[in-house]
Design a protein around this motif. Structure first.
Motif, short mmCIF file in Angstrom:
data_model
loop_
_atom_site.label_atom_id
_atom_site.label_comp_id
_atom_site.label_asym_id
_atom_site.label_seq_id
_atom_site.Cartn_x
_atom_site.Cartn_y
_atom_site.Cartn_z
N GLN A 245 0.83 -1.20 0.00
CA GLN A 245 0.00 0.00 0.00
C GLN A 245 0.87 1.25 0.00
O GLN A 245 1.93 1.30 0.63
CB GLN A 245 -0.92 0.02 1.22
N ARG A 246 0.40 2.25 -0.71
CA ARG A 246 1.08 3.54 -0.71
C ARG A 246 0.99 4.19 0.69
O ARG A 246 -0.01 4.06 1.37
CB ARG A 246 0.43 4.46 -1.75
N GLY A 247 2.03 4.94 1.09
CA GLY A 247 1.97 5.67 2.35
C GLY A 247 3.10 5.32 3.31
O GLY A 247 3.72 4.25 3.20
N TYR A 269 -0.30 -0.23 -4.50
CA TYR A 269 -1.65 0.28 -4.75
C TYR A 269 -1.89 1.57 -3.98
O TYR A 269 -1.30 1.80 -2.92
CB TYR A 269 -2.72 -0.77 -4.43
N ASP A 270 -2.75 2.40 -4.54
CA ASP A 270 -2.97 3.75 -4.01
C ASP A 270 -3.70 3.71 -2.67
O ASP A 270 -4.34 2.70 -2.32
CB ASP A 270 -3.79 4.56 -5.02
N LEU A 278 -2.11 4.13 -10.09
CA LEU A 278 -0.95 4.84 -9.55
C LEU A 278 0.27 4.62 -10.45
O LEU A 278 0.48 3.52 -10.97
CB LEU A 278 -0.67 4.29 -8.14
N ARG A 279 1.06 5.67 -10.63
CA ARG A 279 2.31 5.58 -11.40
C ARG A 279 3.47 5.94 -10.47
O ARG A 279 3.87 7.11 -10.40
CB ARG A 279 2.26 6.51 -12.61
N PRO A 280 4.03 4.97 -9.79
CA PRO A 280 5.09 5.26 -8.82
C PRO A 280 6.36 5.82 -9.48
O PRO A 280 6.73 5.40 -10.57
CB PRO A 280 5.38 3.89 -8.18
N VAL A 291 5.16 -1.90 -10.57
CA VAL A 291 4.01 -1.26 -11.20
C VAL A 291 3.12 -0.68 -10.11
O VAL A 291 3.31 -0.94 -8.92
CB VAL A 291 3.20 -2.27 -12.05
N GLY A 292 2.13 0.13 -10.53
CA GLY A 292 1.15 0.69 -9.61
C GLY A 292 -0.25 0.31 -10.02
O GLY A 292 -0.50 -0.05 -11.17
#
Length: 542
Positions: A245-247, A269-270, A278-280, A291-292
């Motif tokens: 997870q993002r964050g 994932y966002d 999402l485009r990391p 990938v996102g």
């Protein structure tokens, strides 16, 4: 009153009359014979057919009220399909009416004369319906393109399968059909297929600095790595694809922690709701593929993991020497030298990770339906239906097609009608946009405007809009009258599912497609009638 005997010729007249714009005829009896005659002033209809059954019963050619009632009940059921504009179903059930007639004739419950008359009238109605735009048929094409085939990225196997499907459809309608192949730029494929869920693809965003995988990708179980902190990884992460997870920490830190744990790939994932993956952005290069994806899709993977093992295949690979293709279907008029050309077009490719149900399987399904209802049209025009590939990467297919037209064909080219995104369920998207490159009206606008009037549609639902970005642009640039139809908002906006993984058949409205199809088919019909000396002569003679 002009009178003709009703028979095989009448069925042909009914079909031809619909094609050239004057009303089909109805049946009545003469005062001295049970042979029906034809009146000019009204259209063949379910009501008239029921009246014919009543008269045949009265004359003793139908043996009982029960048989007459059964025939009328069947016709009434067919009429319900006609009323709901389900013409494909109406035709199917009217064809089964022939079986009913044959059974009654064999058992002598109706006379041979009655069977023939009702059969002829049934054929006339079928012919009448068969040239009416039917959104149900369009939905069948959308289902094949967006569900059975799925994503149709330029150069991909899905796009090639779609081209073959369309070629077969046009050929089955009797068109001279060909595939026009052309080169396109290199294609980078980014896919995550969930192998434990019928190879479902997850929408992905590119990560800068990611490693590639090669054409075969990497395959492994999905591993829930939480926020991608060092403590979120155990020895079990080795050889697996980490779902993070993002964050809390940077993308780079998440990927490095996954790499240290022996993961073979990372999906981030966002943590906010969006429809765009999402485009990391990594600060450096990764040695494993990254990938996102969206919050929704990431959480759907977590839900699957809670039920058991989830296996995925992650591919990040650049394919070179790529090709796409246009599908071209042609109907040439007989005995006409150098006929003018009318183009009816769409694009059939989609963006990465999108099923492309509305964009533009809806437009492509519509041109196949137009090809069906125009296949026997009485016109001196050469009709060209073209389904373009590689539209989504810069109108490549349509530019290639127009650029490679011989000058003689350019000189003969009269008008282009482009179909684009005709069926979104998005509530505000109930307006039919007539798009031109310069925002100015043209002759196609005049016919579209007239079609709204003839059909009694709300003129507030028709808007003129200045828009390029579709396959009418190369035709316009070549000096050919060109316009593009799409359904959208009052201000010309598009639905939120546009270019996302939510562009699915569930978000396509058959009612919107029927609305647009009614107008567009009338626009093209009337244009062909008024600009074709063959059709015009028949219309005038009637």
């Amino acid at each position: 009153m002009k009178i003709r005997r009703f028979g095989t010729l009448m069925s042909a007249v009914l079909i031809s009359s619909t094609l050239v714009g004057f009303s089909p005829k109805s049946i009545e009896y003469s005062q001295t014979s049970s042979t029906p005659i034809v009146q000019e002033e009204s259209q063949a209809s379910i009501v008239n057919m029921q009246a014919l059954i009543d008269r045949l019963e009265k004359d003793g050619e139908i043996t009982s009220a029960a048989v007459a009632r059964a025939l009328k009940t069947h016709i009434t059921a067919v009429g319900h399909y006609e009323s709901s504009k389900s013409y494909k179903k109406a035709i199917k059930h009217m064809e089964s009416f022939h079986v009913l007639l044959n059974n009654y004739e064999k058992t002598r419950m109706i006379s041979g004369n009655a069977a023939n008359l009702l059969s002829e009238y049934a054929d006339a109605l079928i012919g009448q319906w068969d040239v009416i735009f039917d959104s149900e048929r369009v939905m069948d094409h959308i289902r094949e393109l967006s569900v059975e085939i799925g994503t149709r990225v330029p150069g991909s196997e899905g796009e090639k399968q779609a081209a073959e499907y369309l070629k077969n459809q046009f050929q089955s309608l009797g068109y001279e059909t060909s595939i026009q192949e052309f080169a396109i730029s290199n294609r980078t494929e980014r896919t995550l297929k969930i192998l434990t869920n019928k190879n479902k693809e997850i929408a992905l965003g590119a990560a800068t600095g990611s490693a590639g995988t090669g054409e075969n990708g990497v395959t492994g179980d999905i591993y829930n790595a939480g926020l991608g902190l060092p403590g979120d990884f155990s020895a079990a992460a080795k050889g697996k694809i980490a779902l993070i997870q993002r964050g809390d920490n940077t993308f780079q830190e998440k990927v490095q922690n996954a790499t240290n744990a022996g993961a073979i790939g990372v999906v981030i994932y966002d943590n906010v709701d969006t429809v765009t993956p999402l485009r990391p952005t990594l600060n450096g290069n990764s040695t494993i593929p990254v990938v996102g994806t969206t919050k929704e899709l990431g959480e759907s993977l977590l839900a699957q993991l809670s039920k058991g093992t989830v296996k995925g295949k992650l591919v990040i690979h650049t394919f070179s020497n790529q090709t796409s293709q246009n599908v071209v279907a042609v109907k040439k008029p007989a005995n006409v030298v150098n006929p003018k050309i009318v183009y009816i077009t769409s694009h059939y490719d989609s963006v990465n990770y999108s099923p492309g149900a509305n964009d533009d399987a809806s437009g492509t399904g519509t041109i196949v339906e137009m090809a069906r209802i125009l296949k026997n049209s009485l016109t001196d025009k050469e009709l060209r239906f073209v389904a373009f590939g590689a539209e989504e990467i810069g109108l490549v297919g349509s530019n290639y097609y127009v650029k490679n037209l011989p000058q003689a064909d350019i000189d003969r080219s009269e008008i282009n009608f482009q179909m684009e995104m005709l069926g979104s369920k998005y509530e505000p998207g109930s307006y039919l946009a007539f798009n031109t490159v310069d925002g100015k009206t043209n002759i196609a606008w005049d016919y579209t405007n007239a079609a709204f009037d003839k059909q009694g549609k709300d003129k507030e639902k028709l808007i003129l809009f200045r828009r390029g970005s579709s396959d009418h642009v190369p035709f316009h640039n070549a000096g050919i009258i060109a316009s593009c139809f799409n359904m959208g908002t009052k201000s010309g906006g598009l639905e939120p599912e546009y270019h996302t993984y939510r562009d699915t058949i569930e978000n396509v409205s058959p009612e919107r497609i029927q609305f647009a199809g009614d107008v567009i088919s009338a626009t093209i019909w009337d244009y062909l009638v008024d600009h074709s000396f063959i059709a015009k002569e028949i219309k005038d003679a009637s």
